[in-house]
Design a protein around this motif. Sequence first.
Motif, PDB file in Angstrom:
ATOM      1  N   ALA A   1       0.847  -1.185   0.000  1.00 37.52           N
ATOM      2  CA  ALA A   1       0.000   0.000   0.000  1.00 37.52           C
ATOM      3  C   ALA A   1       0.885   1.238   0.000  1.00 37.52           C
ATOM      4  O   ALA A   1       1.710   1.426   0.898  1.00 37.52           O
ATOM      5  CB  ALA A   1      -0.913  -0.014   1.222  1.00 37.52           C
ATOM      6  N   GLU A   2       0.734   2.071  -1.015  1.00 41.91           N
ATOM      7  CA  GLU A   2       1.592   3.238  -1.177  1.00 41.91           C
ATOM      8  C   GLU A   2       0.868   4.496  -0.708  1.00 41.91           C
ATOM      9  O   GLU A   2      -0.180   4.856  -1.223  1.00 41.91           O
ATOM     10  CB  GLU A   2       1.996   3.395  -2.652  1.00 41.91           C
ATOM     11  CG  GLU A   2       2.924   4.554  -2.909  1.00 41.91           C
ATOM     12  CD  GLU A   2       3.412   4.589  -4.340  1.00 41.91           C
ATOM     13  OE1 GLU A   2       4.631   4.563  -4.546  1.00 41.91           O
ATOM     14  OE2 GLU A   2       2.567   4.626  -5.255  1.00 41.91           O
ATOM     15  N   ARG A   3       1.449   5.156   0.271  1.00 40.50           N
ATOM     16  CA  ARG A   3       0.912   6.434   0.708  1.00 40.50           C
ATOM     17  C   ARG A   3       1.195   7.498  -0.340  1.00 40.50           C
ATOM     18  O   ARG A   3       2.169   7.410  -1.087  1.00 40.50           O
ATOM     19  CB  ARG A   3       1.535   6.838   2.039  1.00 40.50           C
ATOM     20  CG  ARG A   3       1.039   6.038   3.236  1.00 40.50           C
ATOM     21  CD  ARG A   3       1.655   6.566   4.500  1.00 40.50           C
ATOM     22  NE  ARG A   3       1.097   5.951   5.697  1.00 40.50           N
ATOM     23  CZ  ARG A   3       1.446   6.281   6.936  1.00 40.50           C
ATOM     24  NH1 ARG A   3       2.352   7.230   7.122  1.00 40.50           N
ATOM     25  NH2 ARG A   3       0.886   5.689   7.962  1.00 40.50           N
ATOM     26  N   ALA A   4       0.349   8.527  -0.361  1.00 42.01           N
ATOM     27  CA  ALA A   4       0.474   9.561  -1.387  1.00 42.01           C
ATOM     28  C   ALA A   4       0.506  10.946  -0.756  1.00 42.01           C
ATOM     29  O   ALA A   4       0.005  11.164   0.351  1.00 42.01           O
ATOM     30  CB  ALA A   4      -0.691   9.474  -2.372  1.00 42.01           C
ATOM     31  N   GLY A   5       1.099  11.894  -1.486  1.00 45.17           N
ATOM     32  CA  GLY A   5       1.044  13.291  -1.108  1.00 45.17           C
ATOM     33  C   GLY A   5       1.591  13.571   0.274  1.00 45.17           C
ATOM     34  O   GLY A   5       2.684  13.136   0.646  1.00 45.17           O
ATOM     35  N   ASP A   6       0.822  14.324   1.077  1.00 43.55           N
ATOM     36  CA  ASP A   6       1.264  14.733   2.408  1.00 43.55           C
ATOM     37  C   ASP A   6       1.438  13.550   3.361  1.00 43.55           C
ATOM     38  O   ASP A   6       2.122  13.668   4.376  1.00 43.55           O
ATOM     39  CB  ASP A   6       0.268  15.729   3.010  1.00 43.55           C
ATOM     40  CG  ASP A   6       0.249  17.050   2.251  1.00 43.55           C
ATOM     41  OD1 ASP A   6       1.233  17.343   1.546  1.00 43.55           O
ATOM     42  OD2 ASP A   6      -0.760  17.779   2.347  1.00 43.55           O
ATOM     43  N   ASP A   7       0.787  12.412   3.046  1.00 45.99           N
ATOM     44  CA  ASP A   7       0.905  11.231   3.907  1.00 45.99           C
ATOM     45  C   ASP A   7       2.139  10.403   3.599  1.00 45.99           C
ATOM     46  O   ASP A   7       2.450   9.452   4.328  1.00 45.99           O
ATOM     47  CB  ASP A   7      -0.339  10.342   3.755  1.00 45.99           C
ATOM     48  CG  ASP A   7      -1.593  11.015   4.274  1.00 45.99           C
ATOM     49  OD1 ASP A   7      -1.475  11.817   5.221  1.00 45.99           O
ATOM     50  OD2 ASP A   7      -2.682  10.751   3.730  1.00 45.99           O
ATOM     51  N   ALA A   8       2.842  10.726   2.510  1.00 41.57           N
ATOM     52  CA  ALA A   8       3.991   9.933   2.080  1.00 41.57           C
ATOM     53  C   ALA A   8       5.281  10.453   2.702  1.00 41.57           C
ATOM     54  O   ALA A   8       5.316  11.535   3.288  1.00 41.57           O
ATOM     55  CB  ALA A   8       4.089   9.951   0.555  1.00 41.57           C
ATOM     56  N   ASP A   9       6.362   9.680   2.531  1.00 38.52           N
ATOM     57  CA  ASP A   9       7.646  10.148   3.021  1.00 38.52           C
ATOM     58  C   ASP A   9       8.274  11.080   1.984  1.00 38.52           C
ATOM     59  O   ASP A   9       7.705  11.342   0.921  1.00 38.52           O
ATOM     60  CB  ASP A   9       8.566   8.964   3.353  1.00 38.52           C
ATOM     61  CG  ASP A   9       8.930   8.138   2.137  1.00 38.52           C
ATOM     62  OD1 ASP A   9       8.459   8.475   1.042  1.00 38.52           O
ATOM     63  OD2 ASP A   9       9.679   7.159   2.288  1.00 38.52           O
ATOM     64  N   VAL A  10       9.443  11.588   2.270  1.00 37.88           N
ATOM     65  CA  VAL A  10      10.061  12.613   1.429  1.00 37.88           C
ATOM     66  C   VAL A  10      10.336  12.106   0.014  1.00 37.88           C
ATOM     67  O   VAL A  10      10.393  12.875  -0.945  1.00 37.88           O
ATOM     68  CB  VAL A  10      11.355  13.134   2.093  1.00 37.88           C
ATOM     69  CG1 VAL A  10      12.417  12.035   2.137  1.00 37.88           C
ATOM     70  CG2 VAL A  10      11.880  14.357   1.373  1.00 37.88           C
ATOM     71  N   GLU A  11      10.504  10.785  -0.139  1.00 43.09           N
ATOM     72  CA  GLU A  11      10.803  10.213  -1.452  1.00 43.09           C
ATOM     73  C   GLU A  11       9.707  10.507  -2.456  1.00 43.09           C
ATOM     74  O   GLU A  11       9.964  10.608  -3.661  1.00 43.09           O
ATOM     75  CB  GLU A  11      11.017   8.700  -1.316  1.00 43.09           C
ATOM     76  CG  GLU A  11      11.476   8.026  -2.593  1.00 43.09           C
ATOM     77  CD  GLU A  11      11.694   6.541  -2.418  1.00 43.09           C
ATOM     78  OE1 GLU A  11      12.487   5.979  -3.183  1.00 43.09           O
ATOM     79  OE2 GLU A  11      11.063   5.943  -1.528  1.00 43.09           O
ATOM     80  N   TRP A  12       8.465  10.652  -1.974  1.00 43.25           N
ATOM     81  CA  TRP A  12       7.330  10.898  -2.867  1.00 43.25           C
ATOM     82  C   TRP A  12       7.569  12.146  -3.725  1.00 43.25           C
ATOM     83  O   TRP A  12       7.414  12.121  -4.939  1.00 43.25           O
ATOM     84  CB  TRP A  12       6.053  11.039  -2.036  1.00 43.25           C
ATOM     85  CG  TRP A  12       4.839  11.325  -2.862  1.00 43.25           C
ATOM     86  CD1 TRP A  12       4.375  12.547  -3.264  1.00 43.25           C
ATOM     87  CD2 TRP A  12       3.939  10.367  -3.420  1.00 43.25           C
ATOM     88  NE1 TRP A  12       3.243  12.405  -4.021  1.00 43.25           N
ATOM     89  CE2 TRP A  12       2.954  11.087  -4.129  1.00 43.25           C
ATOM     90  CE3 TRP A  12       3.878   8.973  -3.361  1.00 43.25           C
ATOM     91  CZ2 TRP A  12       1.913  10.439  -4.783  1.00 43.25           C
ATOM     92  CZ3 TRP A  12       2.835   8.340  -4.018  1.00 43.25           C
ATOM     93  CH2 TRP A  12       1.871   9.070  -4.716  1.00 43.25           C
ATOM     94  N   GLU A  13       7.948  13.240  -3.074  1.00 44.87           N
ATOM     95  CA  GLU A  13       8.179  14.488  -3.801  1.00 44.87           C
ATOM     96  C   GLU A  13       9.490  14.449  -4.562  1.00 44.87           C
ATOM     97  O   GLU A  13       9.575  14.916  -5.699  1.00 44.87           O
ATOM     98  CB  GLU A  13       8.166  15.672  -2.835  1.00 44.87           C
ATOM     99  CG  GLU A  13       6.808  15.935  -2.202  1.00 44.87           C
ATOM    100  CD  GLU A  13       5.750  16.323  -3.233  1.00 44.87           C
ATOM    101  OE1 GLU A  13       6.136  16.851  -4.300  1.00 44.87           O
ATOM    102  OE2 GLU A  13       4.562  16.092  -2.980  1.00 44.87           O
ATOM    103  N   GLU A  14      10.515  13.882  -3.949  1.00 45.85           N
ATOM    104  CA  GLU A  14      11.829  13.870  -4.586  1.00 45.85           C
ATOM    105  C   GLU A  14      11.811  13.123  -5.912  1.00 45.85           C
ATOM    106  O   GLU A  14      12.518  13.486  -6.845  1.00 45.85           O
ATOM    107  CB  GLU A  14      12.862  13.235  -3.647  1.00 45.85           C
ATOM    108  CG  GLU A  14      13.207  14.100  -2.440  1.00 45.85           C
ATOM    109  CD  GLU A  14      14.188  13.412  -1.516  1.00 45.85           C
ATOM    110  OE1 GLU A  14      14.403  12.187  -1.679  1.00 45.85           O
ATOM    111  OE2 GLU A  14      14.744  14.090  -0.634  1.00 45.85           O
TER     112      GLU A  14
END
Length: 321
Positions: free
Chosen positions: A163-176
Motif C-alpha cells: 500500500a503506497e501512501r500519497a502526497g502529504d501522507d507519504a515520506d520525502v521520497e514521494w516528492e523527490e
Amino acid sequence: MHTAERIALAGLPSGVSIETTIHTYEGDDPGPTLYVQAAQHGREVNGTETLRRFHHRLDHDELAGRVVAVPVADPLTFDRVSYTTPESLDSANSNMNRVWPGDADGTLHERMAAKLWKFASDADAIVDLHTGSPEMLTHTVYLAGDEDSRRLAQAFGTDLLLAERAGDDADVEWEERNFGGKFRVAATRAGIPSITPELAHNKQLVEPAIETGVRGLLDVLRELDMLPGDPDVPPEQTTARNHLGRVKAERSGLFHPSSDAKLGRTVEPGDHLGRVYDPTTYEVLQEVEADDDGILYSVAREATVTAGQSLVGVAMPTDEY
C-alpha cells in the motif's frame, strides 16, 4: 470480437512516428472496461509476454464488457531495453511513469502519455504491468486508502500487497521522485481503481512471473464480473507499506549479500544482511542490517553500488490499509 489498432504516440525529430498497437476485446454482453498496459519501462518484458498469452487464453464467448490492452506502452525504452529514454529524446521527463496524465503539447513522454490517457481515462479499472529486479518478491502495489484498488490488488492474487501512501501522507521520497506522476496514482486520483503488479525479473522472460500475470488478469476480470466465477485469492495475503524499510548504501563500493539474505524471510532490526566494501583497499564500509521488522522482499544482486542506492527492501506489514 478482437481488433488491433496501430496508433501514433508522438514523432521523432526526423519525422519518424513513434507507434504502438492497441488491442480491444469486446464481449457480447455489456460490462465494465478494463485498461491494461505493459512495458512503460522497456526492459520490463514479462508484462508484454503476459498480454500475448492473455490474448490467446481469454475466452471471448464468456467476456462481458471490454478489455483494452497495450503490450508496449513506451516503444522508445522498449527498443533500448532501458528504464528511461536518453536525454537527447526527453531531457525533462526521461521516465514516462512520472508524467501522467500527460500533456498533448508537452515533452515527448508527456505527449505519449496524453495519447494513451485518452484510452485509459475511459476505463472502469486499470492494471499497469511492471516487473521489478531479478531478486524481488512478486507483489502488487495500490494507493493506500482506496478500497476499490485494494480489492483489485487482492484479486490479482499475489501473496504480498504493498500500500503506497500519497502526497502529504507519504515520506520525502514521494516528492523527490515525483511519484504523483505515476500512471497508477494519476488514474486512482481520477476515480479509476488501479493497481501495479510487479512481476519480478526484467530483461528475461520468466515463466512463473508470466503465469502469475496471466492468472492475475483473468482473476481481475472475475472480480469485475467480466468473466464468470470468483478470483482465486490466496488464503493469506500480507499487506505492507510501500517504499519504506529500505536499507541504502551509505558509501559506494561492492555489495556482498549474506547467505541469510533470502527473499521471503522474516527479519528483525539488527539482522545482518551483507556488507559493502572498498574494492581497492578491502575496507568494510558498511555492515548492512535490517532497520525494521518485516519481510525481505528485494535484494540488490548487481554488486557495484553507489551511495544512496537501495541494497535490500523490507516490507513492513500493516493492518492500517
